[in-house]
Design a protein around this motif. Structure first.
Motif, PDB file in Angstrom:
ATOM      1  N   PHE A 283      17.046  24.201 -69.989  1.00  0.00           N
ATOM      2  CA  PHE A 283      17.909  24.843 -70.952  1.00  0.00           C
ATOM      3  C   PHE A 283      19.793  23.275 -70.987  1.00  0.00           C
ATOM      4  N   LEU A 284      19.606  22.962 -70.156  1.00  0.00           N
ATOM      5  CA  LEU A 284      20.450  21.912 -69.898  1.00  0.00           C
ATOM      6  C   LEU A 284      19.843  20.621 -69.437  1.00  0.00           C
ATOM      7  N   ASN A 285      19.859  19.590 -70.586  1.00  0.00           N
ATOM      8  CA  ASN A 285      20.086  18.032 -69.422  1.00  0.00           C
ATOM      9  C   ASN A 285      21.100  17.112 -69.461  1.00  0.00           C
ATOM     10  N   LEU A 286      21.012  16.264 -68.418  1.00  0.00           N
ATOM     11  CA  LEU A 286      21.937  15.164 -68.281  1.00  0.00           C
ATOM     12  C   LEU A 286      20.668  14.141 -69.413  1.00  0.00           C
ATOM     13  N   TYR A 287      22.174  12.903 -69.057  1.00  0.00           N
ATOM     14  CA  TYR A 287      21.584  11.597 -69.623  1.00  0.00           C
ATOM     15  C   TYR A 287      21.689  10.677 -69.220  1.00  0.00           C
ATOM     16  N   GLU A 288      21.860   9.266 -69.639  1.00  0.00           N
ATOM     17  CA  GLU A 288      22.491   8.149 -69.285  1.00  0.00           C
ATOM     18  C   GLU A 288      22.289   7.122 -70.617  1.00  0.00           C
ATOM     19  N   LEU A 289      23.821   7.026 -71.071  1.00  0.00           N
ATOM     20  CA  LEU A 289      23.283   5.702 -71.666  1.00  0.00           C
ATOM     21  C   LEU A 289      24.260   4.819 -71.538  1.00  0.00           C
ATOM     22  N   ASP A 290      23.660   3.794 -72.391  1.00  0.00           N
ATOM     23  CA  ASP A 290      24.384   2.826 -72.955  1.00  0.00           C
ATOM     24  C   ASP A 290      25.264   2.501 -73.669  1.00  0.00           C
ATOM     25  N   ALA A 291      26.868   2.866 -72.870  1.00  0.00           N
ATOM     26  CA  ALA A 291      27.421   2.876 -74.220  1.00  0.00           C
ATOM     27  C   ALA A 291      28.220   1.300 -74.987  1.00  0.00           C
ATOM     28  N   GLU A 292      28.120   0.914 -76.116  1.00  0.00           N
ATOM     29  CA  GLU A 292      28.699  -0.435 -76.119  1.00  0.00           C
ATOM     30  C   GLU A 292      29.697   0.256 -76.662  1.00  0.00           C
ATOM     31  N   HIS A 293      30.842  -0.226 -76.413  1.00  0.00           N
ATOM     32  CA  HIS A 293      32.203  -0.369 -76.923  1.00  0.00           C
ATOM     33  C   HIS A 293      32.609  -1.680 -77.998  1.00  0.00           C
ATOM     34  N   ARG A 294      33.852  -0.903 -78.593  1.00  0.00           N
ATOM     35  CA  ARG A 294      34.047  -1.389 -79.711  1.00  0.00           C
ATOM     36  C   ARG A 294      34.766  -3.026 -80.045  1.00  0.00           C
ATOM     37  N   ASP A 295      34.493  -3.526 -78.012  1.00  0.00           N
ATOM     38  CA  ASP A 295      35.111  -4.905 -77.772  1.00  0.00           C
ATOM     39  C   ASP A 295      34.068  -5.732 -77.244  1.00  0.00           C
ATOM     40  N   GLY A 296      32.650  -5.176 -77.612  1.00  0.00           N
ATOM     41  CA  GLY A 296      31.671  -5.484 -77.095  1.00  0.00           C
ATOM     42  C   GLY A 296      30.573  -5.281 -75.819  1.00  0.00           C
ATOM     43  N   LYS A 297      32.026  -4.916 -74.614  1.00  0.00           N
ATOM     44  CA  LYS A 297      31.206  -4.194 -73.288  1.00  0.00           C
ATOM     45  C   LYS A 297      30.217  -2.917 -73.774  1.00  0.00           C
ATOM     46  N   VAL A 298      30.057  -2.834 -72.356  1.00  0.00           N
ATOM     47  CA  VAL A 298      28.887  -2.067 -72.085  1.00  0.00           C
ATOM     48  C   VAL A 298      29.311  -1.200 -70.855  1.00  0.00           C
ATOM     49  N   SER A 299      29.204   0.548 -70.902  1.00  0.00           N
ATOM     50  CA  SER A 299      29.157   1.041 -69.981  1.00  0.00           C
ATOM     51  C   SER A 299      28.468   1.909 -69.992  1.00  0.00           C
TER      52      SER A 299
END
Length: 203
Positions: free
Chosen positions: A15-31
């Protein structure tokens, strides 16, 4: 521009799962960013589909000849280890539309029969719940209720009390009890409505 670069599923639950994203911010950095979802696969996430299909439905049901009571459930919720007041609600099953889900869930949780009110699509379309942590979205179905409340049709895993609250009881609930945020907003509306609580649906 901010964007999602990649998605990795971290859990395998029903019913519920956790996902890990590589999120790129507007300054180009990724977290890293973490997302909870009803989707069982990466392909089912709203990130992937680009569509806002409703995961669940909440039911705003009015009861009584004078349209002076609203149906609530006082339900035990494990994340807070306590009871909370909510609207009757549930997940949309495959092949169901939100109206069918609402009728089914209202009966299962309260024993009451829901007669939905027709309204413009903007009132029934799904909206996101807590978008900072999940892609879950829910639609709201409005309607009038008949029958006698009972818990006979609830699942054994559910600890639910059916509440038919008039305006004074709604005021007390808002002052004193745990309340889900969507329920709280609609109770505020109900308290200050006159005559037909669904009059705003005609606007």
């Amino acid at each position: 521009m901010s964007r999602v670069k990649s998605i990795k599923r971290q859990t395998q639950n029903r019913f519920l799962n956790l996902y890990e994203l590589d999120a790129e911010h507007r300054d180009g950095k990724v977290s890293k960013y973490f997302l909870a979802s009803r989707g069982e696969k990466v392909e089912e996430l709203k990130i992937s589909t680009g569509k806002n299909a409703p995961d669940g439905v909440a039911i705003y049901g009015i009861y009584g000849e004078n349209k002076d009571k609203v149906a609530l459930v006082r339900q035990f919720r494990y994340p807070i280890n306590d009871f909370i007041y909510e609207f009757p609600a549930g997940l949309v099953e495959k092949g169901e539309d939100v109206i069918g889900t609402a009728i089914r869930e209202m009966f299962e949780e309260t024993g009451l029969t829901l007669t939905p009110v027709k309204c413009k699509s903007m009132y029934n379309r799904p909206f996101f719940t807590t978008v900072g942590m999940t892609d879950e979205s829910c639609a709201t179905v409005f309607g009038y209720l008949s029958g006698s409340p009972t818990n006979l049709y609830q699942e054994a895993s559910e600890d639910i009390q059916v509440i038919l609250a008039d305006r004074e009881e709604c005021k007390r609930i808002l002052k004193e009890e745990n309340v889900s945020i969507m329920c709280a907003y609609m109770l505020m509306h109900f308290i200050h409505s006159e005559d037909d609580p669904f009059g705003f649906l005609q606007a």
